[in-house]
Design an enzyme around this catalytic site. Structure first.
Site, PDB file in Angstrom:
ATOM      1  N   VAL A 124       4.189  -1.311   3.558  1.00 37.16           N
ATOM      2  CA  VAL A 124       4.096   0.106   3.214  1.00 37.16           C
ATOM      3  C   VAL A 124       5.066   0.435   2.086  1.00 37.16           C
ATOM      4  O   VAL A 124       6.276   0.199   2.198  1.00 37.16           O
ATOM      5  CB  VAL A 124       4.378   0.997   4.440  1.00 37.16           C
ATOM      6  CG1 VAL A 124       4.299   2.477   4.043  1.00 37.16           C
ATOM      7  CG2 VAL A 124       3.388   0.696   5.551  1.00 37.16           C
ATOM      8  N   LYS A 125       4.527   0.975   1.015  1.00 36.59           N
ATOM      9  CA  LYS A 125       5.303   1.285  -0.183  1.00 36.59           C
ATOM     10  C   LYS A 125       5.801   2.727  -0.093  1.00 36.59           C
ATOM     11  O   LYS A 125       5.010   3.668   0.006  1.00 36.59           O
ATOM     12  CB  LYS A 125       4.413   1.097  -1.414  1.00 36.59           C
ATOM     13  CG  LYS A 125       5.108   0.758  -2.703  1.00 36.59           C
ATOM     14  CD  LYS A 125       4.049   0.390  -3.734  1.00 36.59           C
ATOM     15  CE  LYS A 125       4.648   0.003  -5.058  1.00 36.59           C
ATOM     16  NZ  LYS A 125       3.586  -0.270  -6.058  1.00 36.59           N
ATOM     17  N   ILE A 126       7.127   2.891  -0.129  1.00 34.88           N
ATOM     18  CA  ILE A 126       7.779   4.180   0.075  1.00 34.88           C
ATOM     19  C   ILE A 126       8.629   4.525  -1.150  1.00 34.88           C
ATOM     20  O   ILE A 126       9.366   3.678  -1.646  1.00 34.88           O
ATOM     21  CB  ILE A 126       8.701   4.137   1.316  1.00 34.88           C
ATOM     22  CG1 ILE A 126       7.912   3.737   2.568  1.00 34.88           C
ATOM     23  CG2 ILE A 126       9.421   5.465   1.511  1.00 34.88           C
ATOM     24  CD1 ILE A 126       7.040   4.810   3.135  1.00 34.88           C
ATOM     25  N   ALA A 130       0.861  -1.184   0.000  1.00 31.75           N
ATOM     26  CA  ALA A 130       0.000   0.000   0.000  1.00 31.75           C
ATOM     27  C   ALA A 130       0.894   1.230   0.000  1.00 31.75           C
ATOM     28  O   ALA A 130       1.722   1.409   0.886  1.00 31.75           O
ATOM     29  CB  ALA A 130      -0.908  -0.011   1.228  1.00 31.75           C
TER      30      ALA A 130
END
Length: 226
Positions: free
Chosen positions: A86-88, A60
């Protein structure tokens, strides 16, 4: 190799899961918009719906680009479900955010990787995954597969636990080549995964088997009738 599907379409995700080969999902705001999912609350509900289908690994993506906002957004996304990664983005504050979230026990996927140096920084910060975009590199005349091979080699040299997630995969040959050079994960549209099913000799062989079976049955029925 793990297979992730790159989509926000629930029907495609269900189909890939039912096929029995799905290990996760990657998505982003563009893919959400493509499915008509708008507004923070609806996006969160959609992420949860995806998590309810798959066993693990739902990337996400944060929208923010500064450290404090990425941390706040990342922690909020992680609360949706334990399956969330978590996509950073690969930016300076993004690397800082990866380090922070990793220390908090939150898995991360560093996205928009276009060089081995970027992948090295992400691994040093503790990213769970790095996402090199091989198709976009191919688009500008650079061999994206070479980048995958470089990253795999660097990670093996130093024992990094970060997994190489080959992204922007356009066709089955891309996927197979990524598997050959040691990418841990491939994320792609459903049609690329189902494309692995196809071979003309399989179709020809199955048609022959069915034809022979039909002839055998007809011969048996004629013998019984006689």
């Amino acid at each position: 190799m793990k297979f992730f599907i790159d989509t926000a379409n629930l029907n495609d995700i269900k189909e890939a899961y039912d096929l029995g080969v799905l290990d996760g999902v990657t998505t982003n705001p563009s893919l959400m918009a493509k499915e008509g999912i708008k507004g923070e609350e609806n996006i969160r509900k959609h992420y949860k719906a995806i998590c309810d289908i798959v066993d693990n690994n739902v990337s996400a993506e944060v929208i923010s680009t500064d450290f404090d906002s990425m941390i706040k957004e990342g922690e909020s996304l992680a609360q949706i479900d334990d399956k969330i990664v978590v996509k950073i983005p690969m930016i300076k504050d993004g690397v800082k955010a990866i380090k922070y979230l990793t220390q908090k026990g939150i898995r991360t996927n560093c996205t928009l990787i276009f060089s081995a140096g970027q992948a090295l920084l992400a691994a040093k910060a503790g990213a769970s995954y790095v996402s090199p975009f091989i198709g976009r590199l191919d688009d500008i005349g650079t061999d994206g597969l070479d980048l995958i091979e470089q990253i795999v080699g660097i990670y093996q040299n130093y024992g990094f636990e970060t997994e190489v997630l080959a992204a922007s995969i356009r066709h089955t040959q891309h996927l197979l080549q990524c598997a050959q050079i040691g990418a841990d994960v491939a994320t792609c549209p459903l049609k690329v995964i189902t494309g692995l099913l196809n071979h003309p000799l399989t179709d020809k062989g199955l048609a022959q088997f069915l034809s022979d079976y039909k002839k055998s049955q007809e011969a048996t029925e004629q013998a019984l009738a006689g």
